[in-house]
Scaffold this motif. Sequence first.
Motif, mmCIF file in Angstrom:
data_model
loop_
_atom_site.group_PDB
_atom_site.id
_atom_site.type_symbol
_atom_site.label_atom_id
_atom_site.label_comp_id
_atom_site.label_asym_id
_atom_site.label_seq_id
_atom_site.Cartn_x
_atom_site.Cartn_y
_atom_site.Cartn_z
ATOM 1 N N GLU A 37 -8.513 4.944 25.760
ATOM 2 C CA GLU A 37 -8.837 6.062 26.877
ATOM 3 C C GLU A 37 -8.248 7.538 25.980
ATOM 4 O OE1 GLU A 37 -5.410 4.684 29.485
ATOM 5 O OE2 GLU A 37 -6.601 3.272 30.300
ATOM 6 N N LYS A 38 -7.611 7.266 25.023
ATOM 7 C CA LYS A 38 -7.325 8.607 24.337
ATOM 8 C C LYS A 38 -8.004 9.108 23.215
ATOM 9 C CE LYS A 38 -2.664 8.801 26.175
ATOM 10 N NZ LYS A 38 -1.293 9.640 25.853
ATOM 11 N N GLY A 39 -9.020 8.032 22.747
ATOM 12 C CA GLY A 39 -9.814 8.254 21.944
ATOM 13 C C GLY A 39 -9.119 8.182 20.497
ATOM 14 N N ILE A 40 -8.379 7.533 20.502
ATOM 15 C CA ILE A 40 -7.377 7.479 19.041
ATOM 16 C C ILE A 40 -8.046 5.990 18.347
ATOM 17 C CG2 ILE A 40 -5.193 7.164 18.133
ATOM 18 C CD1 ILE A 40 -3.961 8.265 20.782
ATOM 19 N N SER A 41 -8.133 6.133 17.146
ATOM 20 C CA SER A 41 -8.558 5.345 16.208
ATOM 21 C C SER A 41 -7.468 4.680 15.537
ATOM 22 C CB SER A 41 -9.626 5.805 15.211
ATOM 23 O OG SER A 41 -8.728 6.442 13.974
ATOM 24 N N SER A 42 -7.496 3.379 15.219
ATOM 25 C CA SER A 42 -6.584 2.694 14.354
ATOM 26 C C SER A 42 -5.990 3.626 12.974
ATOM 27 C CB SER A 42 -6.779 1.429 13.882
ATOM 28 O OG SER A 42 -7.310 0.571 15.014
ATOM 29 N N LYS A 43 -7.059 4.311 12.387
ATOM 30 C CA LYS A 43 -6.880 5.026 11.137
ATOM 31 C C LYS A 43 -5.867 6.236 11.675
ATOM 32 C CE LYS A 43 -8.721 7.406 7.446
ATOM 33 N NZ LYS A 43 -10.037 7.892 6.887
ATOM 34 N N GLU A 44 -6.148 6.888 12.636
ATOM 35 C CA GLU A 44 -5.539 8.055 13.291
ATOM 36 C C GLU A 44 -4.161 7.723 13.520
ATOM 37 O OE1 GLU A 44 -9.007 10.651 15.149
ATOM 38 O OE2 GLU A 44 -8.245 9.105 16.326
ATOM 39 N N LEU A 45 -3.912 6.567 14.401
ATOM 40 C CA LEU A 45 -2.654 6.016 14.709
ATOM 41 C C LEU A 45 -1.556 5.733 13.545
ATOM 42 C CD1 LEU A 45 -0.698 5.432 17.138
ATOM 43 C CD2 LEU A 45 -1.718 3.076 17.282
ATOM 44 N N ALA A 46 -2.383 5.017 12.707
ATOM 45 C CA ALA A 46 -1.925 4.910 11.363
ATOM 46 C C ALA A 46 -1.381 5.612 10.362
ATOM 47 C CB ALA A 46 -2.690 3.678 10.672
ATOM 48 N N GLU A 47 -1.872 6.886 10.672
ATOM 49 C CA GLU A 47 -1.777 8.007 9.623
ATOM 50 C C GLU A 47 -0.717 8.877 10.280
ATOM 51 O OE1 GLU A 47 -5.410 10.272 9.797
ATOM 52 O OE2 GLU A 47 -6.393 8.848 8.072
ATOM 53 N N GLN A 48 0.097 8.119 11.559
ATOM 54 C CA GLN A 48 1.310 8.770 11.905
ATOM 55 C C GLN A 48 2.474 9.194 10.795
ATOM 56 O OE1 GLN A 48 1.170 10.874 14.775
ATOM 57 N NE2 GLN A 48 -0.988 10.003 15.019
ATOM 58 N N PRO A 49 3.189 10.266 10.946
ATOM 59 C CA PRO A 49 4.216 10.346 9.541
ATOM 60 C C PRO A 49 5.146 8.956 9.938
ATOM 61 C CG PRO A 49 4.034 12.219 11.065
ATOM 62 C CD PRO A 49 2.981 11.317 11.769
ATOM 63 N N GLY A 50 5.494 8.523 8.901
ATOM 64 C CA GLY A 50 6.624 7.438 8.858
ATOM 65 C C GLY A 50 6.041 6.028 8.782
ATOM 66 N N GLU A 51 4.633 5.980 9.020
ATOM 67 C CA GLU A 51 4.163 4.452 9.219
ATOM 68 C C GLU A 51 3.131 4.343 8.205
ATOM 69 O OE1 GLU A 51 5.650 2.300 10.898
ATOM 70 O OE2 GLU A 51 6.887 3.651 11.900
ATOM 71 N N ALA A 52 3.074 3.209 7.554
ATOM 72 C CA ALA A 52 2.099 2.831 6.628
ATOM 73 C C ALA A 52 0.964 2.144 7.489
ATOM 74 C CB ALA A 52 2.764 1.797 5.523
ATOM 75 N N PRO A 53 -0.175 2.508 6.944
ATOM 76 C CA PRO A 53 -1.411 1.825 7.653
ATOM 77 C C PRO A 53 -1.147 0.112 7.865
ATOM 78 C CG PRO A 53 -2.150 3.675 6.347
ATOM 79 C CD PRO A 53 -0.699 3.241 6.076
ATOM 80 N N SER A 54 -0.720 -0.510 6.706
ATOM 81 C CA SER A 54 -0.526 -1.772 7.041
ATOM 82 C C SER A 54 0.499 -2.266 7.865
ATOM 83 C CB SER A 54 -0.037 -2.285 5.385
ATOM 84 O OG SER A 54 1.368 -1.622 5.207
ATOM 85 N N GLU A 55 1.567 -1.489 8.323
ATOM 86 C CA GLU A 55 2.468 -1.691 9.223
ATOM 87 C C GLU A 55 1.830 -1.757 10.639
ATOM 88 O OE1 GLU A 55 6.282 -3.126 10.316
ATOM 89 O OE2 GLU A 55 5.479 -2.896 8.480
ATOM 90 N N LEU A 56 0.868 -1.044 10.765
ATOM 91 C CA LEU A 56 0.319 -0.874 12.095
ATOM 92 C C LEU A 56 -0.607 -2.262 12.166
ATOM 93 C CD1 LEU A 56 -0.540 0.597 14.908
ATOM 94 C CD2 LEU A 56 -2.260 1.659 13.531
#
Length: 94
Positions: A37-56
């Motif tokens: 709905e918000k056009g957010i990719s997994s990569k974009e969400l994983a790039e948020q401060p404090g989170e490693a992509p592997s955690e997402l």
Amino acid sequence: MRSKIVQRILDETPKEVKIFVKLYGNVVVRVHQIMKEKGISSKELAEQPGEAPSELSKWLNDDHNLTLRSLAKLQAELGDTLLYVSGKSPEGGK
């Protein structure tokens, strides 16, 4: 039609496991729905401060037992409700 073996396994599965699987699946589906709905990719969400992509990846691919803290982090990043808990009284009333 389910085989007898599958039915036996389902019958022997503890109730809390069935509830957990359903809740987990619902949360993951909701996360993906919000992202779409918000056009957010997994990569974009994983790039948020404090989170490693592997955690997402763990959170969304059933490799992680989501905690209230991880749900809160996801909800904060997505800016939308992931899980709703009804407000029952402590006495168990309606």
